[in-house]
Design a protein around this motif. Sequence first.
Motif, mmCIF file in Angstrom:
data_model
loop_
_atom_site.group_PDB
_atom_site.id
_atom_site.type_symbol
_atom_site.label_atom_id
_atom_site.label_comp_id
_atom_site.label_asym_id
_atom_site.label_seq_id
_atom_site.Cartn_x
_atom_site.Cartn_y
_atom_site.Cartn_z
ATOM 1 N N ALA A 265 -7.627 -0.351 5.124
ATOM 2 C CA ALA A 265 -7.554 -1.742 4.652
ATOM 3 C C ALA A 265 -6.738 -2.607 5.618
ATOM 4 O O ALA A 265 -7.134 -3.723 5.946
ATOM 5 N N SER A 266 -5.616 -2.081 6.080
ATOM 6 C CA SER A 266 -4.755 -2.919 6.917
ATOM 7 C C SER A 266 -5.315 -3.056 8.326
ATOM 8 O O SER A 266 -5.189 -4.099 8.958
ATOM 9 N N VAL A 267 -5.979 -2.019 8.824
ATOM 10 C CA VAL A 267 -6.528 -2.115 10.178
ATOM 11 C C VAL A 267 -7.717 -3.078 10.192
ATOM 12 O O VAL A 267 -7.909 -3.852 11.138
ATOM 13 N N LEU A 268 -8.497 -3.086 9.112
ATOM 14 C CA LEU A 268 -9.640 -4.016 9.054
ATOM 15 C C LEU A 268 -9.161 -5.462 8.931
ATOM 16 O O LEU A 268 -9.730 -6.378 9.516
ATOM 17 N N LEU B 55 0.796 -1.228 0.000
ATOM 18 C CA LEU B 55 0.000 0.000 0.000
ATOM 19 C C LEU B 55 0.829 1.280 0.000
ATOM 20 O O LEU B 55 0.294 2.373 0.114
ATOM 21 N N VAL B 56 2.162 1.141 -0.146
ATOM 22 C CA VAL B 56 3.006 2.348 -0.154
ATOM 23 C C VAL B 56 2.833 3.052 -1.502
ATOM 24 O O VAL B 56 3.094 2.446 -2.546
ATOM 25 N N PRO B 57 2.369 4.305 -1.517
ATOM 26 C CA PRO B 57 2.005 4.944 -2.792
ATOM 27 C C PRO B 57 3.197 5.285 -3.699
ATOM 28 O O PRO B 57 3.134 5.087 -4.906
ATOM 29 N N HIS B 58 4.265 5.826 -3.114
ATOM 30 C CA HIS B 58 5.386 6.254 -3.959
ATOM 31 C C HIS B 58 6.697 5.746 -3.389
ATOM 32 O O HIS B 58 7.539 6.535 -2.937
ATOM 33 N N PRO B 59 6.906 4.436 -3.403
ATOM 34 C CA PRO B 59 8.131 3.913 -2.785
ATOM 35 C C PRO B 59 9.369 4.334 -3.564
ATOM 36 O O PRO B 59 9.323 4.499 -4.786
ATOM 37 N N HIS B 60 10.441 4.468 -2.817
ATOM 38 C CA HIS B 60 11.738 4.798 -3.404
ATOM 39 C C HIS B 60 12.154 3.678 -4.368
ATOM 40 O O HIS B 60 12.732 3.935 -5.424
ATOM 41 N N ASP B 61 11.865 2.424 -4.019
ATOM 42 C CA ASP B 61 12.248 1.278 -4.848
ATOM 43 C C ASP B 61 11.173 0.184 -4.704
ATOM 44 O O ASP B 61 11.246 -0.649 -3.806
ATOM 45 N N ALA C 98 5.492 -10.836 8.274
ATOM 46 C CA ALA C 98 5.124 -9.606 8.996
ATOM 47 C C ALA C 98 4.365 -8.656 8.065
ATOM 48 O O ALA C 98 4.584 -8.654 6.860
ATOM 49 N N ARG C 99 3.504 -7.853 8.643
ATOM 50 C CA ARG C 99 2.656 -6.942 7.861
ATOM 51 C C ARG C 99 3.445 -5.688 7.492
ATOM 52 O O ARG C 99 3.280 -4.625 8.095
ATOM 53 N N LEU C 100 4.283 -5.807 6.494
ATOM 54 C CA LEU C 100 5.100 -4.671 6.037
ATOM 55 C C LEU C 100 4.483 -4.062 4.785
ATOM 56 O O LEU C 100 3.687 -4.696 4.099
ATOM 57 N N GLY C 101 4.891 -2.816 4.506
ATOM 58 C CA GLY C 101 4.425 -2.141 3.287
ATOM 59 C C GLY C 101 2.951 -1.779 3.354
ATOM 60 O O GLY C 101 2.273 -1.685 2.341
#
Lengths: 454, 308
Positions: free
Chosen positions: B96-99, B63-69, B82-85
Amino acid sequence: MILQTKLFDKLYRFGSVKEVLAKANEVKSGDELAGVAAEDATERVAAKVVLSNLTLEDIYNNPVVPYEDDEVTRIIIDGVNKRIYNEIKNWTVSDLREWVLSDTTTDYDIKRIRQGITSEMAAAITKLMTNMDLVIAAKKIIVEKTANTTIGRPGTFSSRLQTNHPTDDIDGIMAGIMEGLSMGIGDAVIGLNPNDDSVDSVVKILNKFEDFRAQWDVPTQCSVLAHVTTQMEAIKRGAPVGLCFQSIAGSEKGNTAFGINADMISEAYDLTLHEGQAAGPNVMYFETGEGSELSAEANFGADELTMESRCYGFAKKFDPYIVNTVVGFIGPEYLYNSKQVIRAGLEDHFMGKLQGISMGCDVCYTNHMKADQNDAENLAVLLGAAGCNYIMGVPHADDVMLNYESTGFQETATIREIFGYHPIKEFEDWMEKMDISHNGQLTERAGDASIFLN
Amino acid sequence: MNEQDIKSMIETILTDMTSTKEADKNNVGPQTADSAPKEATQQDISGDVLDDITKIDLRKQFLVPHPHDREGYLKIKSFTPARLGMWRAGCRYKTASVLRFRADHAAAQDAVFSDVDPQLPKEMGFLETQTTCQSKDEYLTRPDHGRKFSDEMAEKIKQSVTPSPKIQMIVGDGLSSAAIEANVKDIIPAIQQGLKVYGLSFETKDVIFVKYARVGAEDQIGEITNADVVCMLVGERPGLVTAKSMSAYIAYKPTVGMPEANRTVVSNIHDGGLPAVEAGAYIAELLDKMIRLKKSGIDLKAAENAGN
């Protein structure tokens, strides 16, 4: 010494100081399991009334585990400054409570008086305190400790970065560390609970952590939470241990169940001071939690709060950088629900700080406890208000190795925002340099782990 | 923009279009007050079903909108459950992630606090028993009560199952009813099938179902039945990754108060871990080994290491 009182015309009589302490405790399932809790709500208050009238001398003379039988008791009693103790020994427990809460009592005053009190005294006044008492009293106590950086400065709020992995996959662990650091998490310590606690594995992870920390010049300290003997072996093999970790208990028998004693911890402390990665002088990291003594059948008929307080008395000898109460990890047979966990978190935090400990809290719960993330967030905010030194930063609050729920990166960021707190100064400067924060505000790069990828 | 983002964008646009149309319609009629809330009619309620958020693969959700990479991020994220990104809304979580977290936690809590479907032991033909616990609360707060049977219950067990068997199977609810419901129907026949190879067996009617069971309850059953090997299938404390994980605790001639190290454990039995059918074959092999070597737990390990 008076051990009886009337309440609503009914006589309540107690057999010992230990029984008064236990029955004066707020409701805890662990005390019921141990068979030491008050019979009903009125008896609980009767015990509090009796406790409030006991003198500090009464408490001093009646440690919950006898001096002759127990190393932890000896460490606590032998650590007392007799001159200061003599000045206050005629105070009642109520007097001590009101003195701590008084407008005119400052952190400076508490620093002196703490040298005259035992862990049982700290437990005793905690039992007379309401939740808000515990917040305001802890708030005024400042405990600063230094490893590479200094934790606990007023206006700061820190976090331990914890990115455990079910199989210790180093790339998976590092992914979490990158994301946490990018959110300003990890200024207390970057720590891992290893699944494989062999010396080889611990050395490997420590080396990786230190390489990364050094490469990005992150002003913090690292720790791998294996058994203390494993870490000592790792140090001897040249591994860069920042903070040396161990779980501790409030009785010698409890410590034996953890496979440790005071000599072993002294040796680890000495070794880490001289061969560890952090400059110190505070290089130890301990974890505790109400109920651990009972689970090892090492509570000696005492309640879980008093035993927890004795952990801090034991810890004090080794002047730790941080002590973490892992408050809701142990399960509902010791702390039944969110109400009990929240209470215990506030109690542990206050008792620790009163005894001069740099306290953090793993605000957490297991999935078989009647608690959820709202409860964890409540306790986190209360601890923020109480001036807690740090909480956990676990990806999205879910530990995928230990299978319990804690606090996420977001919780630390939110508490900093609500209360106007900052990370540790050097760490915040590093965040500005990395463009993760700008003038103390998180930037669009915060939360993007890939800023650490090439 | 990923698939999820595009989907939700399209949904938003469609919803906006519909509500604009509705608003226009309403404005035509002079009798309609502008501020009056409009009650939904049958026409307004779509028959569509929202996607099941628990079907989203967390290792791929990003869900990261504008990641560096982006590529690099997805790669490192794939190394951990693990719940990353999951990015953020201000300093808080995305909806979305909290639900999803709440959904997974709800499944875990329901697995702990609900009972195994009472039809399951009946359909399977198990002997139904209960420890001295009288409620879920008592079970959760008194582990000692979950390891004990009353005298009457002990007598019932003694009278009902075949005495001195080679293998005594037990199914205990433990901390996850969902784990038992998901795995037991598959694993019992799988163990029975696996045992045939070794000339061993047990009858389904001799399987003891234990309500409010802790692992230690198998020790008293061992003493009551005088079995050579006792095997308890029990629901594990749920995590958020799965609420349906089951374990098998197996012991050679267990006795009340014996060291925990004398148990052999097969854990992580669920669809995403060790599937029930595979676990059944593995457990059958262990049962045979224990009967032959008359050992379990660390003693069995030591004997195996010695090359027996």
